[in-house]
Write an enzyme that holds these catalytic residues in place. Structure first.
Site, short mmCIF file in Angstrom:
data_model
loop_
_atom_site.label_atom_id
_atom_site.label_comp_id
_atom_site.label_asym_id
_atom_site.label_seq_id
_atom_site.Cartn_x
_atom_site.Cartn_y
_atom_site.Cartn_z
N CYS A 170 0.47 -1.20 0.03
CA CYS A 170 -0.03 -0.34 0.04
C CYS A 170 1.03 1.34 -0.04
O CYS A 170 2.04 1.34 0.28
CB CYS A 170 -1.06 -0.11 1.10
SG CYS A 170 -2.30 1.28 1.28
N HIS A 171 0.52 2.45 -0.20
CA HIS A 171 1.24 3.52 -0.25
C HIS A 171 0.88 4.51 0.65
O HIS A 171 1.14 5.85 0.65
CB HIS A 171 0.99 4.32 -1.65
CG HIS A 171 -0.38 4.33 -2.34
ND1 HIS A 171 -0.49 3.75 -3.45
CD2 HIS A 171 -1.44 4.71 -1.82
CE1 HIS A 171 -1.83 3.86 -3.75
NE2 HIS A 171 -2.36 4.60 -2.76
N TYR A 258 -12.98 3.90 10.14
CA TYR A 258 -12.65 2.87 10.84
C TYR A 258 -12.88 3.00 12.38
O TYR A 258 -12.53 2.18 12.96
CB TYR A 258 -11.13 2.56 10.67
CG TYR A 258 -10.67 2.75 9.17
CD1 TYR A 258 -11.34 1.97 8.30
CD2 TYR A 258 -9.35 3.37 8.73
CE1 TYR A 258 -10.90 1.77 7.07
CE2 TYR A 258 -9.03 3.19 7.44
CZ TYR A 258 -9.75 2.36 6.55
OH TYR A 258 -9.56 2.44 5.28
#
Length: 488
Positions: A170-171, A258
């Site tokens: 992921c970045h 989240y």
């Protein structure tokens, strides 16, 4: 060097081109083969034409093949990269639309929350098919690099059930570090040294040093609040920094999904988000952005093809991990990055089986994680809530257990903050019925779910969300791009 890289979901045209040109920035990799595979012949044809033009313009011996036969693409591959979105934008639209009927307002909906969990149910059976093919026809010891979301669930399934050497990439860490470097006034991102650890999209900058000087919470808060742009775009992220003491890698909009605190009351959502760009919290923002990007590419394809004739410039190599990992494994030039792997004790206060995102070093011996990291307690608690949802979601996806799937959704932090158990049970039934064509493991459960829906008394509403924008037309996108260009 000569070896084969297979890219599954290569019809993700812009990202595939970026991976391709990044890898070809490594001088030793000019003579390798890229095998592209996708369900869409149309998309495959477009991306192959672009990559062929890159090869021709740069006078390279690189070979590019394209096929809808996945096993053929995987034959003999040393590395397999996945960027698939099972169900495409059609299923993704349901991931956003149906939860809204139950009051669940998502910005992205592809990691956890109701949309991310159902996305995982669609992806995991396909990921396991990939793993079966890798075991059977790829090169011995082939490495699977997963870029597809939900990152933790996909990687978890590939490792626990697929039995393939897998790393998730992921970045988010890189983007967060760029922000921190900017607000602290660094002349270059290389002046900032950091340790970032947690789980994908909930990774935390637990140690920050600028030119060797340790950066504390108060200095970082002051720097963000003084920044003319980030102080407005990252209000939620800054609030979490103040309360937790560390900065999160994830964007304002994504982070809000989240946690159970910021998106549960419609009248509160707009207090924490920013509408200057989709990533800062817009309802269904990534769905709108993805739709506009697809439409733009389809319409403006000749421009993309023309741009492929430019020389590859190693100075423009991106900070996506894939090319750097391959370079380290093949040339022994050491690379330090942040990788999604099984915990196995790397983070002391997260479960052994969890998929974590944490620092590691790559050389010819493989990916070697820096072990013995302990997260601040609040960060660990937040990660644990998601890990428990991820574990149940993976096991539900593999077993086809709709009751376990409902329990996973029920335990999601934002869903639990908004919806009652009765609403969750009906919402999952509705999503499984709507997406049945991509959920073969739940085929046995669909008739009963449909029957329950026909008799349910749980009320829903048609709601666009607290901060929704319409998909812009090509003409509107052109006008906006022209205005930005004119403004300099």
């Amino acid at each position: 060097m000569s070896f084969k890289i297979a890219i599954i979901g290569a019809g993700s045209v812009g990202f595939t081109k970026k991976l391709f040109t990044d890898i070809l920035c490594v001088p030793e990799f000019r003579d390798i083969e890229f095998a592209l595979t996708d369900l869409s012949e149309h998309n495959l044809g477009m991306i192959k034409a672009i990559l062929d033009k890159v090869v021709e313009a740069n006078g390279l011996p690189t070979r590019v093949t394209a096929t809808t036969d996945r096993r053929k693409a995987l034959e003999g591959a040393r590395y397999i990269i996945s960027c698939v979105r099972v169900g495409g934008l059609e299923a993704y639209a349901d991931d956003i639309r149906i939860p809204l009927k139950y009051g669940i307002d998502q910005c992205v909906g592809d990691t956890i929350c109701a949309g991310g969990i159902l996305y995982g149910q669609r992806n995991i059976p396909v990921i396991l098919d990939f793993c079966k093919d890798i075991r059977e026809v790829a090169a011995t010891g082939a490495k699977f690099l997963n870029y597809a979301n939900p990152m933790a669930m996909n990687t978890w399934a590939a490792i626990e059930y697929g039995k393939v050497d897998t790393v998730g990439l992921c970045h988010g860490v890189q983007h967060g570090a760029e922000q921190i470097a900017e607000v602290l006034g660094a002349k270059s991102r290389h002046e900032l040294d950091y340790v970032c650890s947690g789980i994908n999209h909930q990774t935390w900058f637990i140690d920050l040093r600028l030119n060797g000087r340790k950066i504390g919470k108060d200095e970082l808060v002051a720097a963000f609040e003084a920044h003319p742009v980030y102080s407005q775009q990252e209000k939620l992220r800054i609030d979490v920094l103040k309360r937790f003491g560390v900065y999160s890698t994830e964007s304002n909009g994504h982070l809000s999904e989240y946690l159970p605190w910021y998106r549960k009351r419609p009248d509160e959502i707009t207090r924490w988000i920013d509408m200057s760009d989709w990533i800062h919290g817009e309802t269904g923002g990534y769905l709108r952005y993805s739709t506009e990007t697809r439409n733009w590419f389809e319409t403006e394809y000749p421009q993309f093809l023309d741009a492929a004739s430019k020389p590859i410039d190693p100075a423009n190599r991106s900070n996506e991990h894939a090319s750097h990992i391959l370079e380290a494994l093949e040339t022994n030039r050491v690379y330090r990055g942040h990788f999604n792997v099984r915990n196995n004790g790397v983070i002391t206060n997260l479960p052994q089986d969890a998929i974590i995102e944490s620092p590691g070093f790559v050389d010819r011996f493989g990916i070697n994680m820096a072990a013995g990291i302990t997260l601040p307690e609040a960060c660990a608690a937040t990660c644990m809530a998601s890990i428990n949802v991820q574990r149940m979601s993976v096991h539900a996806a593999v077993s086809g257990d709709i009751d376990l799937l409902k329990l996973a959704v029920l335990h999601d932090p934002l869903v639990g903050a908004v919806s009652t158990p009765e609403e969750v049970w009906q919402m999952v039934d509705e999503m499984v019925v709507a997406q049945a064509q991509w959920l073969p493991q739940y085929a046995h459960a669909v008739p009963a779910a449909r029957e329950r829906l026909s008799k349910s008394a749980v009320k829903t509403r048609e709601w666009a969300g607290a901060a929704r924008r319409n998909v812009r037309s090509i003409e509107e996108l052109r006008a906006e791009k022209a205005a930005l260009k004119q403004a300099g």
